[in-house]
Design a protein around this motif. Structure first.
Motif, PDB file in Angstrom:
ATOM      1  N   GLY A   9       8.354  -1.967   4.547  1.00 47.49           N
ATOM      2  CA  GLY A   9       7.178  -2.429   3.816  1.00 47.49           C
ATOM      3  C   GLY A   9       7.378  -3.832   3.309  1.00 47.49           C
ATOM      4  O   GLY A   9       8.458  -4.411   3.427  1.00 47.49           O
ATOM      5  N   PRO A  10       6.335  -4.399   2.744  1.00 45.04           N
ATOM      6  CA  PRO A  10       6.392  -5.786   2.281  1.00 45.04           C
ATOM      7  C   PRO A  10       7.403  -6.019   1.158  1.00 45.04           C
ATOM      8  O   PRO A  10       7.667  -5.121   0.354  1.00 45.04           O
ATOM      9  N   ILE A  11       7.920  -7.228   1.106  1.00 41.87           N
ATOM     10  CA  ILE A  11       8.754  -7.673  -0.006  1.00 41.87           C
ATOM     11  C   ILE A  11       7.887  -7.719  -1.258  1.00 41.87           C
ATOM     12  O   ILE A  11       8.286  -7.292  -2.333  1.00 41.87           O
ATOM     13  N   VAL A  12       6.683  -8.259  -1.089  1.00 44.33           N
ATOM     14  CA  VAL A  12       5.716  -8.365  -2.180  1.00 44.33           C
ATOM     15  C   VAL A  12       4.324  -8.421  -1.579  1.00 44.33           C
ATOM     16  O   VAL A  12       4.131  -8.927  -0.469  1.00 44.33           O
ATOM     17  N   VAL A  13       3.359  -7.866  -2.316  1.00 40.22           N
ATOM     18  CA  VAL A  13       1.954  -7.884  -1.912  1.00 40.22           C
ATOM     19  C   VAL A  13       1.190  -8.729  -2.920  1.00 40.22           C
ATOM     20  O   VAL A  13       1.325  -8.526  -4.128  1.00 40.22           O
ATOM     21  N   LEU A  14       0.391  -9.675  -2.423  1.00 42.93           N
ATOM     22  CA  LEU A  14      -0.422 -10.530  -3.279  1.00 42.93           C
ATOM     23  C   LEU A  14      -1.877 -10.086  -3.186  1.00 42.93           C
ATOM     24  O   LEU A  14      -2.388  -9.844  -2.094  1.00 42.93           O
ATOM     25  N   MET A  15      -2.527  -9.979  -4.338  1.00 42.71           N
ATOM     26  CA  MET A  15      -3.944  -9.619  -4.370  1.00 42.71           C
ATOM     27  C   MET A  15      -4.629 -10.483  -5.415  1.00 42.71           C
ATOM     28  O   MET A  15      -3.982 -11.030  -6.306  1.00 42.71           O
ATOM     29  N   GLY A  16      -5.935 -10.608  -5.314  1.00 47.13           N
ATOM     30  CA  GLY A  16      -6.703 -11.379  -6.270  1.00 47.13           C
ATOM     31  C   GLY A  16      -8.029 -11.784  -5.682  1.00 47.13           C
ATOM     32  O   GLY A  16      -8.318 -11.519  -4.514  1.00 47.13           O
ATOM     33  N   PRO A  17      -8.861 -12.447  -6.481  1.00 49.75           N
ATOM     34  CA  PRO A  17     -10.195 -12.822  -6.033  1.00 49.75           C
ATOM     35  C   PRO A  17     -10.177 -14.025  -5.095  1.00 49.75           C
ATOM     36  O   PRO A  17      -9.149 -14.701  -4.966  1.00 49.75           O
ATOM     37  N   PRO A  18     -11.328 -14.305  -4.458  1.00 46.49           N
ATOM     38  CA  PRO A  18     -11.425 -15.525  -3.660  1.00 46.49           C
ATOM     39  C   PRO A  18     -11.091 -16.742  -4.529  1.00 46.49           C
ATOM     40  O   PRO A  18     -11.543 -16.845  -5.665  1.00 46.49           O
ATOM     41  N   GLY A  19     -10.263 -17.622  -3.993  1.00 44.63           N
ATOM     42  CA  GLY A  19      -9.894 -18.835  -4.712  1.00 44.63           C
ATOM     43  C   GLY A  19      -8.633 -18.721  -5.542  1.00 44.63           C
ATOM     44  O   GLY A  19      -8.194 -19.700  -6.136  1.00 44.63           O
ATOM     45  N   ALA A  20      -8.019 -17.546  -5.588  1.00 45.42           N
ATOM     46  CA  ALA A  20      -6.796 -17.375  -6.378  1.00 45.42           C
ATOM     47  C   ALA A  20      -5.590 -18.015  -5.695  1.00 45.42           C
ATOM     48  O   ALA A  20      -4.586 -18.293  -6.341  1.00 45.42           O
ATOM     49  N   GLY A  21      -5.669 -18.237  -4.392  1.00 51.31           N
ATOM     50  CA  GLY A  21      -4.567 -18.865  -3.663  1.00 51.31           C
ATOM     51  C   GLY A  21      -3.675 -17.897  -2.922  1.00 51.31           C
ATOM     52  O   GLY A  21      -2.531 -18.228  -2.611  1.00 51.31           O
TER      53      GLY A  21
END
Length: 180
Positions: A9-21
């Protein structure tokens, strides 16, 4: 392999709204950790052989969300790197359950910075009519989910992608391998 995620599995998962980067930070963090990066939106576009905005128009949001659930589930099960999720991927109950046990970072951002980063002419199907109002409505609905799923929350406003990547590595205790 950098430690942090589960086996397979992933080392880390990034989530957030449009424009968060998410995509930009994923690339920076992957470089910092000397690991691969993947973006589920790009994986969907590759699988469906069309841009997400076209996919929404030609096949509808329901089809897009079904494909997104499959792509995210596959990536959470097997991708061993830094994974950026599309902003709405966390709406699916299956995806929320699949994120359990993974290091998940909520990249938060304010409206002003999101607008600056995304521009209002970008093809973002859910923000098409009134982008500022639509973004605020998306965040009102999604923020509680982002906050509940997050291992770590980082406000990306006024930070470079590199600074955000360093904050993530520090917060999760990930060993940096990048010399730069």
């Amino acid at each position: 392999m950098v430690s942090g995620g589960g086996v397979g599995g992933p080392i880390v998962v990034l989530m957030g709204p449009p424009g968060a980067g998410k995509s930009t930070v994923a690339a920076e963090l992957a470089q910092l950790l000397q690991a691969p990066a993947a973006d589920t939106d790009a994986l969907i576009e590759s699988r469906e052989a069309m841009a997400i905005s076209d996919l929404f128009v030609e096949r509808g949001e329901e089809h897009f969300r079904a494909v997104e659930r499959e792509v995210v589930a596959d990536a959470l099960a097997s991708f061993e790197g830094v994974l950026a999720l599309g902003g709405g991927a966390i709406l699916a109950a299956d995806t929320q359950a699949a994120l359990a046990g993974h290091p998940v970072v909520f990249l938060d951002v304010g409206l002003r910075e999101a607008v600056r980063r995304t521009g209002l002419d970008q093809p973002r199907p859910l923000l098409a009519l009134n982008p500022r109002s639509a973004w605020l409505q998306l965040m009102q609905a999604r923020r509680p989910i982002y906050e509940r799923l997050a291992t770590v929350r980082i406000d990306t406003s006024d930070l470079t992608a590199r600074e955000v990547a360093e904050k993530i590595a520090d917060a999760l205790g990930l060993a940096r391998r990048d010399a730069g």
